[in-house]
Enzyme design. Sequence first.
Site, PDB file in Angstrom:
ATOM      1  N   TYR A   6       0.831  -1.198   0.000  1.00 21.42           N
ATOM      2  CA  TYR A   6       0.000   0.000   0.000  1.00 21.42           C
ATOM      3  C   TYR A   6       0.868   1.251   0.000  1.00 21.42           C
ATOM      4  CZ  TYR A   6      -3.709  -3.258   1.288  1.00 21.42           C
ATOM      5  OH  TYR A   6      -4.591  -4.305   1.290  1.00 21.42           O
ATOM      6  N   VAL A  54      -0.618  -9.518  -3.950  1.00 18.56           N
ATOM      7  CA  VAL A  54      -1.955 -10.008  -3.609  1.00 18.56           C
ATOM      8  C   VAL A  54      -2.803  -8.996  -2.841  1.00 18.56           C
ATOM      9  CG1 VAL A  54      -1.270 -12.426  -3.727  1.00 18.56           C
ATOM     10  CG2 VAL A  54      -1.114 -11.217  -1.539  1.00 18.56           C
ATOM     11  N   GLU A  55      -2.244  -7.833  -2.519  1.00 17.33           N
ATOM     12  CA  GLU A  55      -3.029  -6.731  -1.956  1.00 17.33           C
ATOM     13  C   GLU A  55      -2.397  -5.424  -2.389  1.00 17.33           C
ATOM     14  OE1 GLU A  55      -3.962  -6.582   2.218  1.00 17.33           O
ATOM     15  OE2 GLU A  55      -4.146  -8.769   2.369  1.00 17.33           O
ATOM     16  N   ASN A  56      -3.237  -4.511  -2.869  1.00 15.78           N
ATOM     17  CA  ASN A  56      -2.804  -3.166  -3.237  1.00 15.78           C
ATOM     18  C   ASN A  56      -4.065  -2.360  -3.503  1.00 15.78           C
ATOM     19  OD1 ASN A  56      -2.058  -1.533  -6.203  1.00 15.78           O
ATOM     20  ND2 ASN A  56      -0.948  -0.998  -4.352  1.00 15.78           N
TER      21      ASN A  56
END
Length: 474
Positions: A311, A371-373
């Site tokens: 992030y 896998v997350e952003n």
Amino acid sequence: MTRFPQGFLWGGALAANQAEGAHLEGGKGLTTVDMIPHGPHRMAVKLGQEKRFSPRDDEFYPSHGAIDFYHRYRDDIALMAEMGFTVFRTSIAWARLYPRGDEHEPNPEGIAFYRALFEECKKHGIEPLVTLCHFDVPMHLVTEYGSWRSRQMVGFFTRYARTCFEAFDGLVKYWLTFNEINIMLHSPFSGAGLVFEEGEHQDQVKYQAAHHELIASALATRIAHEVNPANRVGCMLAGGNFYPYSCKPADVWTALEKERENLFFIDVQARGAYPAYAARVFRDKGVTLVKEPGDDEILKHTVDFVSFSYYASRCAAADMNQGNTSEANVVKSLRNPHIEVSEWGWGIDPLGLRITINTLHDRYQKPLFLVENGLGAVDEVNEQGEIEDDYRIAYLREHIQAMGDAIADGIPLMGYTSWGCIDLVSASTGEMSKRYGFVHVDRDDAGHGTLARRRKKSFWWYKKVIASNGEDLA
């Protein structure tokens, strides 16, 4: 922009505890996240400082209803298919399969639910990417065994993992063991179900619990390969490089130490042994790790790929303290004056993503998977009933561009699943108003709303990105 490779996996990510709701339906037991309230006590509970072994009547628990994905998953997966997803990351709620966590046989209702979910994905040509433990420990294991401080957890977890690999064989081939395993150091209850007694040596508890998770992860990786050699198992890091706040050598050293702290457990999962610097870390923190014979051999079962969230980047200096670090995230950072921040104070740094990807591959020499952003932001519905989230499109555009640049650098990147592809409960704040999705969910921070889904402007933009395999970012 360099073309993304053919077969690059495009999609989005959710977590069971932030999306499913139905927290006691289908035979599910209570989990750690079901104890974390919205409001002033949230952080103290997450940090393991304030005990919550049963929900209180005077507090709101966002996970109990979440966005009702449990009942609406078919419609939600159809929306993902409409965007063109080829991968969907979700997690299995451990307590749906083993409500107490220490049973010998799984709950058939839980297995039936996830089989139906993964079959629905396959029907639409979407590959499931499944996390076994995403901030989600059955509460019975916390109250009865002390959660991951107990070595017995290894056996409970590996039984659960084998159940998953066998029950969903042929439906799921991409697996992650523990979500953001390094967050255990910063948010011990949400990360690993740890609650501390007054005067307890917290570092000893955290690193011993982490050792148990690392053993469990390595054994689960071995079991996955035994059940089906085609299974691909990854670890998962809360990523984001630490920059030195200045070129002062003490700042550079502090940033290196923070980086090592962040990568400590991934070093073990990806390299198969504790890093050389571990001995000094344990010595300085007064930690004496208790190992069983054979543990070092077990750890040699390394993961197939390294997955991570990104992030924001972070900043570190020798004089970091409570007075000058951002409270925007549980991982403390100085404010970087060279980048903008989100509404929640998270630094927006697309080049930092390219730096992180290169750093991880240089260190591990394994395929990577982002896998997350995403961008947490307040979305407004205009008079036409539309959500013009150009700020989200701008954030994602620049980060996808950075991914493309990293691929041009020669990095084998398997895929991309943006976080909260459908609005969900924020893990950090418990809010619904901190939205990440391409699909709006009509629900507020107090749990009110129709739960109706609405496509945002970013929905159509991401559909175009996927259709062009990352070429069309306009």
